[in-house]
Design an enzyme around this catalytic site. Structure first.
Site, PDB file in Angstrom:
ATOM      1  N   GLU A   1     -16.171   8.550 -45.055  1.00 36.48           N
ATOM      2  CA  GLU A   1     -15.296   8.201 -44.384  1.00 36.48           C
ATOM      3  C   GLU A   1     -13.677   8.973 -44.093  1.00 36.48           C
ATOM      4  O   GLU A   1     -12.280   8.362 -43.990  1.00 36.48           O
ATOM      5  CB  GLU A   1     -14.004   7.365 -46.303  1.00 36.48           C
TER       6      GLU A   1
ATOM      7  N   ARG B   1     -15.750  18.635 -17.066  1.00 36.29           N
ATOM      8  CA  ARG B   1     -15.446  18.423 -15.546  1.00 36.29           C
ATOM      9  C   ARG B   1     -14.156  18.585 -15.403  1.00 36.29           C
ATOM     10  O   ARG B   1     -14.735  19.201 -14.069  1.00 36.29           O
ATOM     11  CB  ARG B   1     -16.035  17.286 -15.009  1.00 36.29           C
TER      12      ARG B   1
ATOM     13  N   PRO C   1     -11.863   7.575 -35.996  1.00 35.65           N
ATOM     14  CA  PRO C   1     -11.152   5.895 -35.666  1.00 35.65           C
ATOM     15  C   PRO C   1      -9.210   6.752 -35.964  1.00 35.65           C
ATOM     16  O   PRO C   1      -9.576   5.067 -34.994  1.00 35.65           O
ATOM     17  CB  PRO C   1     -11.729   5.173 -35.740  1.00 35.65           C
TER      18      PRO C   1
ATOM     19  N   ASP D   1     -11.814  10.010  -8.876  1.00 27.34           N
ATOM     20  CA  ASP D   1     -12.054   9.120 -10.599  1.00 27.34           C
ATOM     21  C   ASP D   1     -11.296   8.039 -10.735  1.00 27.34           C
ATOM     22  O   ASP D   1      -9.933   8.194 -10.631  1.00 27.34           O
ATOM     23  CB  ASP D   1     -12.195  10.216 -11.377  1.00 27.34           C
TER      24      ASP D   1
HETATM   25  N1  ADE Z   1     -15.260   8.602 -35.636  1.00 28.68           N
HETATM   26  C1  ADE Z   1     -15.836   7.908 -36.173  1.00 28.68           C
HETATM   27  N2  ADE Z   1     -15.741   6.426 -34.600  1.00 28.68           N
HETATM   28  C2  ADE Z   1     -14.481   7.413 -34.496  1.00 28.68           C
HETATM   29  C3  ADE Z   1     -13.771   6.659 -32.951  1.00 28.68           C
HETATM   30  N3  ADE Z   1     -14.224   5.545 -32.119  1.00 28.68           N
HETATM   31  N4  ADE Z   1     -13.408   8.067 -32.417  1.00 28.68           N
HETATM   32  C4  ADE Z   1     -13.726   9.334 -32.455  1.00 28.68           C
HETATM   33  N5  ADE Z   1     -14.198   9.305 -33.655  1.00 28.68           N
HETATM   34  C5  ADE Z   1     -14.903   9.032 -34.620  1.00 28.68           C
END
Ligand code: ADE
Length: 237
Positions: A116, A161, A89, A176
């Site tokens: 984490e 794809r 994230p 797309d």
């Molecule tokens: N791992 C946990 N959350 C994630 C996200 N939003 N994008 C990529 N990998 C992740």
């Protein structure tokens, strides 16, 4: 294209054997190899994580099994240079431009973190290795998943794809949402098929007109309207 995925839940990636990616694997366009990170642990509990230095909640994945797993993948082919992709994230936002970039690499290795995340020295080490083609960290959206596996399903399907021969109709990737070209930065508008009337709802007349230029113009306008409603941030000021 060769794709390796390392995870503590290798079965999670079984979904890639279905549908479009599954067909690309069967056709030999993608060589998918999934690896269990725990195969690279050496204690009775097959431990892959430990407490974070500096304190705080949660656990961090140890660099030790990761180094072993990634080195073994690297050593399985002396020719190519793999690119390491880490879903997190806190990575750069993954989008169609990134998918297109990744689709040009002959060999991608995805490292699925849990907890984490993975000890940051893993990314640092492989970024400095000359026998690897760099490291990239991507987020698939502004929300937190339990691990990288679901993000890898997203990334591999969007890359697959774009590979030559994977989509039945060579043109369908071009129309797309987010595709480069005429419709860049526009969401795809509404689509219709038979029957011409369903539960009292018909089809926009222009789509039945056979007038290709007018249909194209209508589609562009619908795409603009949809983008304005759902993603105004994509439109120029
Ligand atoms: N791992 C946990 N959350 C994630 C996200 N939003 N994008 C990529 N990998 C992740």
């Amino acid at each position: 294209m060769r794709i390796d995925v390392v995870s503590i839940f290798p079965e999670y990636l079984d979904a890639l054997r279905l549908s479009l990616v599954g067909k690309a694997i069967e056709a030999g366009t993608i060589d998918l190899r999934v690896h269990d990170l725990r195969a690279h642990t050496h204690d009775r509990h097959r431990t892959v994580d430990d407490t974070p230095y500096g304190g705080g909640p949660g656990m961090v994945m140890s660099p030790v099994p990761w180094g072993e797993a990634l080195d073994q993948i690297r050593e399985s082919d002396s020719e190519g240079t793999p690119r390491l992709v880490i879903p997190t994230p806190s990575g750069r936002r993954y989008d169609q431009t990134v998918a297109t970039e990744l689709s040009a690499h002959p060999w991608l290795v995805f490292a699925c973190g849990r907890y984490e995340g993975i000890d940051s020295r893993v990314a640092e080490h492989y970024a400095a290795r000359e026998d690897w083609d760099g490291v990239a960290e991507y987020s698939v959206g502004d929300y937190v998943l339990a691990g990288g596996e679901a993000a890898v399903l997203v990334m591999v399907e969007s890359v697959a794809r774009l590979l030559p021969g994977v989509l039945g109709n060579a043109e369908s990737a071009q129309d797309d949402s987010f595709a480069a070209g005429d419709m860049a930065d526009l969401l795809e508008g509404p689509v219709f098929t038979k029957p011409p009337e369903w539960r009292g709802l018909g089809i926009p007349d222009v789509l039945l007109s056979g007038h290709h230029a007018r249909i194209a113009e209508w589609r562009r306008e619908q795409a603009r309207q949809r983008t304005e409603t759902h993603r105004p941030d994509l439109l120029p000021d």
